[in-house]
Design a protein around this motif. Structure first.
Motif, short mmCIF file in Angstrom:
data_model
loop_
_atom_site.label_atom_id
_atom_site.label_comp_id
_atom_site.label_asym_id
_atom_site.label_seq_id
_atom_site.Cartn_x
_atom_site.Cartn_y
_atom_site.Cartn_z
N ILE A 1 82.13 87.76 96.19
CA ILE A 1 81.20 87.36 95.13
C ILE A 1 81.34 88.28 93.92
O ILE A 1 81.37 87.81 92.77
CB ILE A 1 79.74 87.34 95.65
N ARG A 2 81.47 89.59 94.16
CA ARG A 2 81.65 90.51 93.02
C ARG A 2 82.90 90.13 92.23
O ARG A 2 82.88 90.05 91.00
CB ARG A 2 81.79 91.96 93.51
N THR A 3 83.99 89.89 92.96
CA THR A 3 85.24 89.52 92.29
C THR A 3 85.10 88.19 91.55
O THR A 3 85.51 88.06 90.40
CB THR A 3 86.38 89.40 93.34
N ALA A 4 84.46 87.23 92.21
CA ALA A 4 84.32 85.90 91.62
C ALA A 4 83.50 85.96 90.33
O ALA A 4 83.79 85.25 89.37
CB ALA A 4 83.67 84.94 92.61
N MET A 5 82.48 86.82 90.30
CA MET A 5 81.65 86.88 89.11
C MET A 5 82.39 87.54 87.96
O MET A 5 82.24 87.14 86.81
CB MET A 5 80.31 87.58 89.40
N SER A 6 83.23 88.53 88.27
CA SER A 6 83.98 89.09 87.14
C SER A 6 85.08 88.12 86.70
O SER A 6 85.38 88.01 85.52
CB SER A 6 84.47 90.52 87.42
N ASP A 7 85.64 87.35 87.64
CA ASP A 7 86.59 86.29 87.25
C ASP A 7 85.91 85.22 86.39
O ASP A 7 86.53 84.65 85.50
CB ASP A 7 87.19 85.60 88.49
N LEU A 8 84.64 84.96 86.70
CA LEU A 8 83.92 83.93 85.94
C LEU A 8 83.78 84.35 84.47
O LEU A 8 83.90 83.51 83.57
CB LEU A 8 82.55 83.66 86.58
N TYR A 9 83.55 85.64 84.23
CA TYR A 9 83.48 86.11 82.84
C TYR A 9 84.79 85.83 82.10
O TYR A 9 84.79 85.39 80.95
CB TYR A 9 83.18 87.61 82.77
N GLU A 10 85.90 86.09 82.80
CA GLU A 10 87.20 85.86 82.18
C GLU A 10 87.43 84.37 81.91
O GLU A 10 87.94 83.99 80.86
CB GLU A 10 88.30 86.34 83.12
N HIS A 11 87.04 83.57 82.89
CA HIS A 11 87.16 82.11 82.77
C HIS A 11 86.40 81.63 81.52
O HIS A 11 86.92 80.87 80.71
CB HIS A 11 86.59 81.46 84.03
N ILE A 12 85.19 82.12 81.40
CA ILE A 12 84.35 81.70 80.29
C ILE A 12 84.93 82.16 78.95
O ILE A 12 84.90 81.41 77.97
CB ILE A 12 82.91 82.23 80.51
N SER A 13 85.50 83.35 78.92
CA SER A 13 86.03 83.77 77.62
C SER A 13 87.27 82.96 77.25
O SER A 13 87.51 82.72 76.07
CB SER A 13 86.22 85.28 77.51
N LYS A 14 88.02 82.47 78.24
CA LYS A 14 89.14 81.58 77.90
C LYS A 14 88.62 80.29 77.25
O LYS A 14 89.29 79.71 76.40
CB LYS A 14 89.96 81.23 79.15
N GLU A 15 87.45 79.85 77.67
CA GLU A 15 86.88 78.65 77.06
C GLU A 15 86.26 78.97 75.69
O GLU A 15 86.56 78.31 74.68
CB GLU A 15 85.82 78.05 77.98
N GLU A 16 85.42 79.98 75.66
CA GLU A 16 84.67 80.24 74.42
C GLU A 16 85.56 80.79 73.31
O GLU A 16 85.27 80.59 72.13
CB GLU A 16 83.50 81.19 74.70
N ASP A 17 86.62 81.52 73.68
CA ASP A 17 87.48 82.10 72.65
C ASP A 17 88.77 81.31 72.45
O ASP A 17 89.54 81.62 71.55
CB ASP A 17 87.84 83.56 73.01
N GLY A 18 89.01 80.34 73.32
CA GLY A 18 90.26 79.59 73.22
C GLY A 18 90.05 78.11 73.02
O GLY A 18 90.16 77.57 71.92
N LEU A 19 89.68 77.48 74.14
CA LEU A 19 89.60 76.02 74.14
C LEU A 19 88.51 75.45 73.23
O LEU A 19 88.73 74.47 72.52
CB LEU A 19 89.34 75.58 75.59
N PHE A 20 87.32 76.05 73.27
CA PHE A 20 86.22 75.50 72.47
C PHE A 20 86.55 75.57 70.97
O PHE A 20 86.40 74.54 70.27
CB PHE A 20 84.89 76.20 72.77
N PRO A 21 86.98 76.72 70.45
CA PRO A 21 87.33 76.74 69.02
C PRO A 21 88.45 75.74 68.71
O PRO A 21 88.42 75.10 67.65
CB PRO A 21 87.79 78.18 68.77
N ALA A 22 89.41 75.59 69.63
CA ALA A 22 90.52 74.65 69.39
C ALA A 22 90.00 73.21 69.33
O ALA A 22 90.51 72.40 68.55
CB ALA A 22 91.57 74.78 70.49
N SER A 23 88.97 72.91 70.13
CA SER A 23 88.45 71.54 70.13
C SER A 23 87.87 71.17 68.77
O SER A 23 87.94 70.03 68.34
CB SER A 23 87.38 71.37 71.22
#
Ligand SMILES: [Fe+2]
Ligand SMILES: [Fe+2]
Length: 147
Positions: free
Chosen positions: A97-119
């Protein structure tokens, strides 16, 4: 863009629940941690449905985006599987769970800093409509807050 703002609010709720769950695990309050992980899973289920059947689906028509979206979808499924099956009474489960939650932060930044602005610069009006329809489908009884 109201749709993206809602997605970002959902990210915040999911990471708040997830972060609190990790803190509950750290202090040995597993009952509370289980409850919070359930809240995390519920928040993410509708969030992921909205992304996968809406924004991601329309963006994935472009190959340049499709190659970024495929790993994001894999990460959704891996985290859903973990949340559904993890046993936090075991140290391995707690660590997962600790690992998954830190992975989730990374996942979200790929969306908020990458995909969402591109959309914002790549979707047509019809594609936004399709993405918003999918959000409403995934969040029955709720409306995207306009303005
Ligand atoms: Fe995602
Ligand atoms: Fe997301």
């Amino acid at each position: 863009m109201p749709l993206l703002r809602d997605y970002i609010a959902e990210h915040e709720r999911a990471t708040n629940f997830g972060g609190e769950a990790v803190r509950a695990i750290d202090r040995g309050d597993l009952r509370r941690a289980r409850h919070l992980l359930g809240e995390t899973a519920t928040e993410l289920a509708s969030h992921w449905q909205g992304e996968e059947t809406g924004l991601f689906r329309v963006m994935a028509r472009e190959e340049m985006f499709a190659e970024h979206i495929a790993p994001l979808m894999r990460e959704h499924h891996e985290l859903a599987e973990l949340l559904a099956t993890v046993d936090i009474s075991k140290p391995e489960g707690q660590q997962a769970i600790r690992t998954a939650m830190s992975d989730l932060y990374e996942h979200i930044s790929k969306e908020e800093d990458g995909l969402f602005p591109a959309s914002l610069t790549s979707l047509s009006g019809d594609e936004w409509d399709a993405a918003m329809d999918a959000w409403h489908e995934a969040h029955q009884g709720r409306r995207i807050i306009q303005g």
